[in-house]
Write a protein that holds these residues in place. Structure first.
Motif, PDB file in Angstrom:
ATOM      1  N   ASN A  16       0.928  -1.178   0.010  1.00 40.40           N
ATOM      2  CA  ASN A  16       0.049  -0.069  -0.114  1.00 40.40           C
ATOM      3  C   ASN A  16       0.898   1.355   0.001  1.00 40.40           C
ATOM      4  N   ASN A  17       1.875   1.257  -0.745  1.00 35.02           N
ATOM      5  CA  ASN A  17       2.899   2.402  -0.850  1.00 35.02           C
ATOM      6  C   ASN A  17       3.165   2.610  -2.242  1.00 35.02           C
ATOM      7  N   GLY A  18       1.979   2.414  -3.074  1.00 37.23           N
ATOM      8  CA  GLY A  18       1.968   2.884  -4.348  1.00 37.23           C
ATOM      9  C   GLY A  18       2.263   4.382  -4.762  1.00 37.23           C
ATOM     10  N   GLN A  19       1.840   4.730  -5.811  1.00 38.96           N
ATOM     11  CA  GLN A  19       1.963   6.201  -6.059  1.00 38.96           C
ATOM     12  C   GLN A  19       0.470   6.718  -6.050  1.00 38.96           C
ATOM     13  N   SER A  20       0.446   8.161  -6.107  1.00 32.54           N
ATOM     14  CA  SER A  20      -1.007   8.660  -6.090  1.00 32.54           C
ATOM     15  C   SER A  20      -1.929   7.980  -6.973  1.00 32.54           C
ATOM     16  N   ALA A  21      -3.209   7.948  -6.625  1.00 33.10           N
ATOM     17  CA  ALA A  21      -4.146   7.055  -7.341  1.00 33.10           C
ATOM     18  C   ALA A  21      -4.646   7.972  -8.650  1.00 33.10           C
ATOM     19  N   LYS A  22      -4.341   9.282  -8.522  1.00 33.97           N
ATOM     20  CA  LYS A  22      -4.634  10.023  -9.608  1.00 33.97           C
ATOM     21  C   LYS A  22      -4.455   9.411 -10.995  1.00 33.97           C
ATOM     22  N   GLY A  23      -5.452   9.605 -11.592  1.00 32.28           N
ATOM     23  CA  GLY A  23      -5.464   8.736 -13.170  1.00 32.28           C
ATOM     24  C   GLY A  23      -5.627   7.579 -12.868  1.00 32.28           C
ATOM     25  N   GLY A  24      -6.185   7.114 -14.032  1.00 35.10           N
ATOM     26  CA  GLY A  24      -6.507   5.555 -14.111  1.00 35.10           C
ATOM     27  C   GLY A  24      -5.812   5.003 -15.179  1.00 35.10           C
ATOM     28  N   LEU A  25      -6.727   3.998 -16.011  1.00 37.08           N
ATOM     29  CA  LEU A  25      -5.800   3.275 -16.947  1.00 37.08           C
ATOM     30  C   LEU A  25      -5.864   3.882 -18.172  1.00 37.08           C
ATOM     31  N   THR A  26      -4.903   3.723 -19.200  1.00 30.75           N
ATOM     32  CA  THR A  26      -5.049   4.249 -20.325  1.00 30.75           C
ATOM     33  C   THR A  26      -5.862   3.687 -21.411  1.00 30.75           C
ATOM     34  N   LEU A  27      -6.178   3.839 -22.406  1.00 35.77           N
ATOM     35  CA  LEU A  27      -7.030   3.035 -23.350  1.00 35.77           C
ATOM     36  C   LEU A  27      -6.459   1.758 -23.627  1.00 35.77           C
ATOM     37  N   MET A  28      -5.113   1.600 -23.882  1.00 32.17           N
ATOM     38  CA  MET A  28      -4.439   0.334 -24.067  1.00 32.17           C
ATOM     39  C   MET A  28      -4.444  -0.183 -22.635  1.00 32.17           C
ATOM     40  N   GLY A  29      -4.328   0.253 -21.571  1.00 33.53           N
ATOM     41  CA  GLY A  29      -4.457  -0.486 -20.373  1.00 33.53           C
ATOM     42  C   GLY A  29      -5.948  -1.250 -20.241  1.00 33.53           C
ATOM     43  N   ARG A  30      -6.809  -0.279 -20.571  1.00 35.16           N
ATOM     44  CA  ARG A  30      -8.126  -0.970 -20.493  1.00 35.16           C
ATOM     45  C   ARG A  30      -8.443  -2.225 -21.427  1.00 35.16           C
ATOM     46  N   TYR A  31      -7.810  -1.963 -22.826  1.00 40.09           N
ATOM     47  CA  TYR A  31      -8.120  -3.178 -23.631  1.00 40.09           C
ATOM     48  C   TYR A  31      -7.212  -4.411 -23.240  1.00 40.09           C
ATOM     49  N   MET A  32      -5.987  -4.331 -22.601  1.00 37.55           N
ATOM     50  CA  MET A  32      -5.350  -5.325 -22.486  1.00 37.55           C
ATOM     51  C   MET A  32      -5.782  -6.112 -21.297  1.00 37.55           C
ATOM     52  N   LEU A  33      -6.369  -5.253 -20.115  1.00 38.56           N
ATOM     53  CA  LEU A  33      -6.984  -5.967 -19.101  1.00 38.56           C
ATOM     54  C   LEU A  33      -8.224  -6.687 -19.329  1.00 38.56           C
ATOM     55  N   LEU A  34      -9.212  -6.072 -20.087  1.00 38.69           N
ATOM     56  CA  LEU A  34     -10.386  -6.609 -20.589  1.00 38.69           C
ATOM     57  C   LEU A  34      -9.857  -7.963 -21.312  1.00 38.69           C
ATOM     58  N   MET A  35      -9.449  -7.586 -22.386  1.00 41.11           N
ATOM     59  CA  MET A  35      -9.062  -8.702 -23.499  1.00 41.11           C
ATOM     60  C   MET A  35      -7.942  -9.741 -22.995  1.00 41.11           C
ATOM     61  N   GLY A  36      -7.180  -9.620 -22.193  1.00 42.84           N
ATOM     62  CA  GLY A  36      -6.386 -10.513 -21.564  1.00 42.84           C
ATOM     63  C   GLY A  36      -5.349 -10.593 -22.514  1.00 42.84           C
ATOM     64  N   SER A  37      -4.974  -9.698 -23.380  1.00 36.77           N
ATOM     65  CA  SER A  37      -3.747 -10.072 -24.590  1.00 36.77           C
ATOM     66  C   SER A  37      -3.412  -8.337 -24.986  1.00 36.77           C
ATOM     67  N   PHE A  38      -2.357  -8.359 -25.619  1.00 40.06           N
ATOM     68  CA  PHE A  38      -2.053  -7.235 -26.391  1.00 40.06           C
ATOM     69  C   PHE A  38      -2.990  -6.841 -27.738  1.00 40.06           C
ATOM     70  N   PRO A  39      -2.843  -5.485 -27.894  1.00 43.19           N
ATOM     71  CA  PRO A  39      -3.937  -5.538 -29.043  1.00 43.19           C
ATOM     72  C   PRO A  39      -3.472  -6.383 -30.415  1.00 43.19           C
ATOM     73  N   PRO A  40      -4.285  -6.174 -31.097  1.00 47.33           N
ATOM     74  CA  PRO A  40      -3.996  -7.367 -32.294  1.00 47.33           C
ATOM     75  C   PRO A  40      -2.947  -6.636 -33.396  1.00 47.33           C
ATOM     76  N   PHE A  41      -2.369  -5.673 -32.921  1.00 46.19           N
ATOM     77  CA  PHE A  41      -1.381  -4.662 -34.157  1.00 46.19           C
ATOM     78  C   PHE A  41      -0.077  -4.804 -33.367  1.00 46.19           C
ATOM     79  N   LYS A  42       0.803  -4.675 -34.146  1.00 48.58           N
ATOM     80  CA  LYS A  42       2.326  -4.512 -33.538  1.00 48.58           C
ATOM     81  C   LYS A  42       2.455  -3.031 -32.867  1.00 48.58           C
ATOM     82  N   THR A  43       3.066  -3.207 -31.765  1.00 54.81           N
ATOM     83  CA  THR A  43       3.163  -1.982 -31.181  1.00 54.81           C
ATOM     84  C   THR A  43       4.749  -1.817 -30.904  1.00 54.81           C
TER      85      THR A  43
END
Length: 171
Positions: free
Chosen positions: A64-91
């Protein structure tokens, strides 16, 4: 999120990395594929050092000594956690990451697998007690809590197993 399921998948992925390591000869391990890209040695360096780094962020969240909880997931973060994988295009990896990757030998890869497994072993049981708002920033995914970091580790390990299979086809 099912912590036990994620943990089993991480163990399976690490087992696959270890098994694959035994099938690659020393010369091929450091050989750059035709057409460019990372060698096996560079992928192993990246994935295992990234796993160790992610485990540190995960551990910070469990204490419980992470950083301030300001900000949430990015669009990529939401996608990866929802889909359980990287996006289907090369990054493309960030420039600072590209510059830090090095060719390691197989023995160092084996040691990093062992070290990664021990770190994950020591943290997994603490996730259930971590506060959901104790977060630590991922450079592309945004602010992740302990459970999300564990899931990221699994997704990242599985993603680079696919990359190793592409290298095998190209060599």
């Amino acid at each position: 999120m099912n912590t036990a399921k994620e943990r089993r998948a991480i163990d399976e992925a690490l087992n696959n990395y270890r098994s694959m390591l035994d099938t690659i000869n020393d010369e091929q391990f450091t050989q750059t594929p035709s057409g460019g890209g990372w060698s096996y040695a560079e992928v192993y360096d990246h994935i295992l050092r990234s796993t160790l780094g992610a485990s540190i962020a995960l551990e910070r969240c469990t204490h419980n000594n992470g950083q301030s909880a300001k900000g949430g997931l990015t669009l990529m973060g939401r996608y990866m956690l929802l889909m359980g994988s990287f996006p289907p295009f090369k990054t493309k990896a960030p420039a600072e990451l590209e510059d830090s990757v090095k060719k390691i030998d197989k023995e160092e890869a084996r040691n990093l697998i062992i070290k990664s497994r021990k770190r994950i072993d020591g943290i997994t049981d603490k996730i259930k007690d971590a506060l959901p708002y104790a977060r630590y920033k991922h450079p592309r995914m945004g602010m992740l809590n302990a459970g999300q970091w564990l899931k990221f580790i699994r997704i990242h390990l599985e993603h680079h197993l696919k990359q190793l299979n592409r290298i095998t086809k190209r060599l």
